[in-house]
Design an enzyme around this catalytic site. Structure first.
Site, PDB file in Angstrom:
ATOM      1  CB  SER A 121      -0.896  -0.009   1.248  1.00 48.97           C
ATOM      2  OG  SER A 121      -1.520   1.237   1.451  1.00 48.97           O
ATOM      3  CD  GLU A 123      -2.446   5.268   4.010  1.00 49.69           C
ATOM      4  OE1 GLU A 123      -1.861   5.734   5.012  1.00 49.69           O
ATOM      5  OE2 GLU A 123      -3.178   5.942   3.278  1.00 49.69           O
ATOM      6  CE1 TYR A 145      -4.982  -1.510   5.194  1.00 48.70           C
ATOM      7  CE2 TYR A 145      -3.407   0.080   4.332  1.00 48.70           C
ATOM      8  CZ  TYR A 145      -4.285  -0.969   4.127  1.00 48.70           C
ATOM      9  OH  TYR A 145      -4.458  -1.475   2.861  1.00 48.70           O
TER      10      TYR A 145
END
Length: 323
Positions: A121, A123, A145
């Protein structure tokens, strides 16, 4: 025809839906894992073999590999990002992080020739120091996350280098489709545009309309993941459009699709407001373009239109009318 078989974890999600159809179209046998067989009913293709798997059970996954004998595994299962990426940090760490170690160990013991693609990701980058971000950009996650995904990403690299596994991480920037859930702003906006047009909702309250993201189409990104496992050498790749759009742009396109002006129906709410990032999250997919010959095929306006059209069709099918 092909004798290839793929296991897709998290097959009932958006990416699992698109990836399973891509692989079925290429003649694969597809096995999908889910934590809830009853909850998965109607959310997958009838040609998919569904198996219930608790991602904390390494022995069960090893047994599944012995039974199914897959050639490829796509690990898509994860606690969701979006508005919930700060929720349940312990569960997020286990499922988004530790589970990949169980999968890698199962592959190593059952059949090291199995190829693995991990859904990583953007992220990972969190609060980046540079833009756009590529495979060599420093990781600075800012949520449970992102931190769990970073652990998984690093474990993939460790098993590739130390044990010689064909294991790849796809660093996926935001990607959407008509299958996107309402916890994500794209799904929320598409649904609201359709419902407001139908007279079923008065307005939509969002956070910072000037927040920007690199949004692509899920179907393009799962194709990139498949290409990663067809390459001669395992590696990690950023998959992104390289273009940035604001939430305001998203609202403008979605409401125009139904003949409305978003300014009449969308307002910013202080409770949901997030400050604009100092350094924007925008992906540089040059490596994927050069080595995998991958590039996005669906542009941002087309994707938004697809999402709104799907919401309109959903309303029409349910005969939902204003009271």
């Amino acid at each position: 025809m092909t004798n290839r078989c793929a296991i897709i974890t998290g097959i009932t999600g958006q990416d699992g839906w698109h990836l399973s159809r891509l692989l079925l179209g290429k003649g694969y046998k597809v096995v999908g894992t889910t934590r809830d067989l009853l909850g998965a009913d109607g959310r997958t293709h009838p040609d998919i073999d569904l198996v219930q798997w608790d991602m904390k059970d390494q022995a069960a996954f090893a047994a599944l590999l012995q039974m199914v004998r897959p050639t490829e595994i796509y690990n898509l299962a994860a606690y969701a990002a979006g508005a919930t990426m700060y929720d349940e940090p312990v569960g997020t760490g286990d499922i988004n992080g530790l589970a990949i170690a169980r999968i890698l160990e199962a592959i190593r013991s059952a059949n090291p020739s199995i190829r693995l693609c991990q859904a990583s990701s953007s992220e990972l980058f969190g609060e980046p120091l540079e833009s756009p971000q590529c495979e060599t950009t420093a990781f600075r996650p800012r949520s449970p996350y992102g931190a769990a995904k970073l652990y998984a990403h690093e474990m993939v690299g460790i098993y590739r280098r130390r044990h010689g596994l064909f294991a790849c991480s796809a660093i996926l920037f935001n990607h959407e489709s008509a299958r996107r859930g309402r916890a994500f702003v794209t799904g929320k906006v598409a649904e609201a545009a359709a419902r407001i047009k139908a007279g079923l909702a008065p307005e939509l309250v969002l956070g910072n309309l000037d927040a920007r993201r690199d949004w692509g189409f899920s179907g393009d990104y799962v194709r990139g993941m498949w290409l990663m496992l067809q390459a001669p050498i395992a590696d990690d790749y950023v998959l992104a459009t390289g273009q940035s759009h604001s939430v305001r742009d998203l609202c403008d396109l979605a409401f125009k699709r139904v003949g409305l002006d978003y300014r009449d129906h969308v307002r910013e709410g202080e409770g949901a407001f997030r400050p604009t990032e100092v350094v924007p999250l925008i992906g540089d997919a040059s490596k994927a373009r050069e080595r995998l010959h991958w590039s996005p095929e669906i542009d941002f306006p087309s994707m938004v239109n697809m999402m709104v059209d799907a919401e309109l069709e959903r309303l029409d099918q349910t005969n939902d009318k204003p009271r």
